[in-house]
Motif scaffolding. Structure first.
Motif, mmCIF file in Angstrom:
data_model
loop_
_atom_site.group_PDB
_atom_site.id
_atom_site.type_symbol
_atom_site.label_atom_id
_atom_site.label_comp_id
_atom_site.label_asym_id
_atom_site.label_seq_id
_atom_site.Cartn_x
_atom_site.Cartn_y
_atom_site.Cartn_z
ATOM 1 N N THR A 160 0.818 -1.211 0.000
ATOM 2 C CA THR A 160 0.000 0.000 0.000
ATOM 3 C C THR A 160 0.852 1.263 0.000
ATOM 4 O O THR A 160 0.648 2.169 -0.815
ATOM 5 C CB THR A 160 -0.911 0.027 1.251
ATOM 6 O OG1 THR A 160 -1.749 -1.133 1.227
ATOM 7 C CG2 THR A 160 -1.775 1.280 1.274
ATOM 8 N N ALA A 161 1.797 1.327 0.925
ATOM 9 C CA ALA A 161 2.526 2.573 1.140
ATOM 10 C C ALA A 161 3.694 2.734 0.187
ATOM 11 O O ALA A 161 4.241 3.828 0.058
ATOM 12 C CB ALA A 161 3.031 2.630 2.580
ATOM 13 N N SER A 162 4.096 1.668 -0.447
ATOM 14 C CA SER A 162 5.345 1.682 -1.212
ATOM 15 C C SER A 162 5.142 1.689 -2.720
ATOM 16 O O SER A 162 5.945 2.294 -3.455
ATOM 17 C CB SER A 162 6.179 0.457 -0.820
ATOM 18 O OG SER A 162 5.381 -0.722 -0.854
ATOM 19 N N LEU A 163 4.088 1.061 -3.217
ATOM 20 C CA LEU A 163 3.944 0.854 -4.665
ATOM 21 C C LEU A 163 3.937 2.184 -5.413
ATOM 22 O O LEU A 163 3.193 3.090 -5.085
ATOM 23 C CB LEU A 163 2.644 0.095 -4.971
ATOM 24 C CG LEU A 163 2.458 -0.287 -6.442
ATOM 25 C CD1 LEU A 163 3.447 -1.368 -6.851
ATOM 26 C CD2 LEU A 163 1.027 -0.750 -6.705
ATOM 27 N N CYS A 185 1.686 6.617 -3.025
ATOM 28 C CA CYS A 185 2.487 7.038 -4.183
ATOM 29 C C CYS A 185 1.697 7.029 -5.495
ATOM 30 O O CYS A 185 2.146 7.622 -6.482
ATOM 31 C CB CYS A 185 3.719 6.153 -4.314
ATOM 32 S SG CYS A 185 4.780 6.173 -2.860
ATOM 33 N N LEU A 186 0.562 6.362 -5.551
ATOM 34 C CA LEU A 186 -0.216 6.356 -6.790
ATOM 35 C C LEU A 186 -0.995 7.659 -6.978
ATOM 36 O O LEU A 186 -1.541 7.906 -8.053
ATOM 37 C CB LEU A 186 -1.149 5.147 -6.843
ATOM 38 C CG LEU A 186 -0.440 3.780 -6.906
ATOM 39 C CD1 LEU A 186 -1.465 2.641 -6.870
ATOM 40 C CD2 LEU A 186 0.430 3.652 -8.160
ATOM 41 N N GLY A 187 -1.064 8.476 -5.938
ATOM 42 C CA GLY A 187 -1.589 9.834 -6.098
ATOM 43 C C GLY A 187 -3.077 9.947 -6.335
ATOM 44 O O GLY A 187 -3.531 10.834 -7.059
ATOM 45 N N GLY A 188 -3.854 9.066 -5.721
ATOM 46 C CA GLY A 188 -5.314 9.138 -5.863
ATOM 47 C C GLY A 188 -5.984 9.110 -4.504
ATOM 48 O O GLY A 188 -5.325 9.187 -3.464
#
Lengths: 399, 399
Positions: A160-163, A185-188
């Motif tokens: 969750t926190a790293s991808l 990090c996926l920014g959504g």
């Protein structure tokens, strides 16, 4: 600028305003298939079983664990922060025989410790967090898949926190099941959980007893092998996302649009470029807080790129600093949990917030607020240290 | 114009583009509290425990059932369509002792049948769908709460398909737990499930064993009273939404904005006015399909306002009509499940689609497509019959 949820990419926010369509509209099924393909590239996998769970990142974790774990299965959870405890708790609730190993907060496990524990416990499933925002640590996973294969263990990881902000190689690392969320990090926004499953994982899921609508008349419920959840029964969810398109829940259309756009943003910039951007701005933030004379918690050799735990100086009121940053500068930084509660702030640089202006403004604002609360900080020290990092790299500082 | 998901209100789509904030930002917690208050008015309840589950309507159902049902509890499910089977299945998976009664599709239960079954089964929980889109039926609930109170039974109802378009009175009807989704009469996207719980229901939830992060060492898992899910453990979710604000999942911010806007749209127009609008356009659609010479399935005295099951005429290819309506007119109507599969189309008039132009355009398009497939239909018969309904009412036809 907290540890997530974070400011979303503007195009992701816009994507959610697109009109809804019916769940078997050809546009809808094509969008689902397109999203699956995009996430195969995000995860670096050829897994056919790559899809979204309709819920937050925690829903993805629970779907993976309750579908992979049979009651009584042994599950090994190496715990190096808050989210390891969560994996253990969810496995407990799924009636697994849970075994944990622990390292102190701020550290990760050496591979040898995991190899020894796998050989000793011989679990059905190894459940291991990759990046734990509670400690900022990033557990190396490169050799874990091989250990698991050698012992016939399914390898699940919570990314969750790293991808998207740190290296992740689903197939190359031999991961069997992985889940994430959009809000790091996926920014959504939070609310959709990407998941991918290896063929081995799908085989286990397909071997579980199916529950048909209707009544189980007389079987022994404790011995029965069905998944204890309908919503998280990956066998049914795979049939919904797969070519059979068997009706399950009604797909959360706006969150699907958001998840698709998150992947598009990442892939348009390029996986490697996005990870490099997270590394750059993470290093700049780390240097910047150092330039302000602040200490940093944890093993920096294993810190995630996208978050740093900054020690609150003696005599400085940590919560007052946070609320002043929010009220006067519109900048949120994070509090912390468990043994770190009251000891560190957590500052994120992830997704849309992994930007030069966001890093420099945060450092300047933090300096101003620290001074207001009587802390002695070098004038301009944070911004200057971060600028040194930007100057030393060939990569562009912005996004 | 299907049975849901439907076209969302434009302001709901816009609401999801609002910037994200951190989950303990004062704006975020205020938005959560405001949304709770709005949904108390939508549900017509004073229940403090009124909130959202982060997932689709099915997630709301599962959260209610797994938190209220202990393994071994007797649960009574009156089944009058597909979603009754779903409630029974979820209760089965929660290891309840499930008892069902059934009526043929197209009917609802007389109160006497439910009274008799409650007295005979003496369930811990009665789980009853209000509106089942699979049959279009709307089960009367007015007297059920009193029956349940007399027998010490918790009364749960799934109002996903009905809430906002048909009468619903949480407190006046003595309902203990109810859940819904946004994608029907509330006019939003799937992905957030409003839920409300009476004090009796909260007491049961609070009496369940708590699971702390960490390891259950030796207790008997089969006898243990904890909820088998972390994500759907309403005890923890209530602590997250309540004044303690204990961290659980990360709230799905964009879906929260959508849910809030759905409630605002409904309450700005007025609960009674929105239900009247659904009744009006439902009657117009019903008259219109009659004006086209088409039969209608089910007990019309108990049809939901917001959906009608239209019999596919002999010799007309039902799926070709649906795909032509979508391709040439951009109008989706629904297929159907189970015993009705291939026999009826389901046409919705709900949320934003409960409008005069939507009804008349759908009827005109359906007439055109039916004629193209060789059906003999009265020219203008559908539109004329619907217009007669609009002319006969004092209410304005539009929204």
């Amino acid at each position: 600028m907290g540890p997530g949820p974070i400011s979303a990419y503007p195009s992701v926010l816009r994507a959610m305003s697109a009109p809804l369509v019916g769940q078997y509209d050809p546009f809808m099924t094509a969008t689902m298939a397109e999203t699956q393909d995009l996430y195969r590239r995000v995860w670096a996998t050829e897994n056919d079983a790559t899809l979204l769970i309709d819920g937050t990142s925690r829903a993805g974790i629970e779907a993976a664990l309750v579908s992979l774990i049979r009651p009584g299965d042994r599950v090994l959870v190496p715990v190096f922060g808050r989210f390891g405890h969560l994996l253990a708790e969810i496995a407990e609730r799924a009636l697994a025989e849970v075994h944990t190993i622990e390292v102190p907060w701020g550290q990760v496990f050496p591979v040898s410790a995991i190899r020894e524990a796998v050989a000793r416990v011989r679990p059905h499933v190894l459940a291991l967090v990759q990046g734990d925002t509670s400690t900022t640590m990033n557990q190396p996973l490169e050799e874990i898949g091989e250990i698991c294969r050698a012992h016939g263990v399914l390898f699940y990881t919570d990314a969750t926190a790293s991808l998207g902000g740190n290296d992740f190689e689903m197939d190359a690392w031999g991961v069997d099941a992985a889940t994430a969320g959009l809000q790091k990090c996926l920014g959504g926004p939070s609310g959709s959980a990407p998941i991918t499953l290896s063929e081995r994982a799908v085989e286990v899921i397909r071997s579980r007893a199916r529950v048909e609508a209707g009544i189980r008349e007389e079987s022994d419920p404790d011995a029965a092998d069905f998944v204890r959840s309908n919503y998280f029964d990956l066998g049914m969810i795979l049939d919904y996302w797969g070519p059979r398109r068997l009706n399950h829940h009604t797909e959360a259309t706006s969150m699907l649009y958001a998840a698709r756009e998150c992947a598009r943003v990442l892939l348009n910039e390029g996986r490697a470029a996005v990870i490099a951007r997270h590394r750059l701005h993470g290093e700049a933030m780390l240097a910047g807080v150092g330039g302000l004379g602040l200490g940093v918690f944890g093993d920096l050799a294993h810190k995630m790129h996208n978050v740093v735990a900054v020690e609150i100086p003696d005599g400085v009121p940590g919560e007052a600093v946070r609320s002043t940053l929010l009220a006067d500068f519109g900048i949120e930084i994070g509090t912390s949990f468990g043994p770190l509660h009251g000891r560190v702030w957590r500052i994120g640089t992830m997704g849309y917030n992994a930007r030069t202006d966001a890093v420099l403004q945060t450092l300047a604002a933090l300096e101003s607020v620290l001074r207001r609360f009587g802390a002695s900080v070098p004038a301009g020290g944070g911004v200057a240290a971060a600028e040194d990092v930007y100057a030393a790299t060939d990569a562009p500082g912005g996004d």
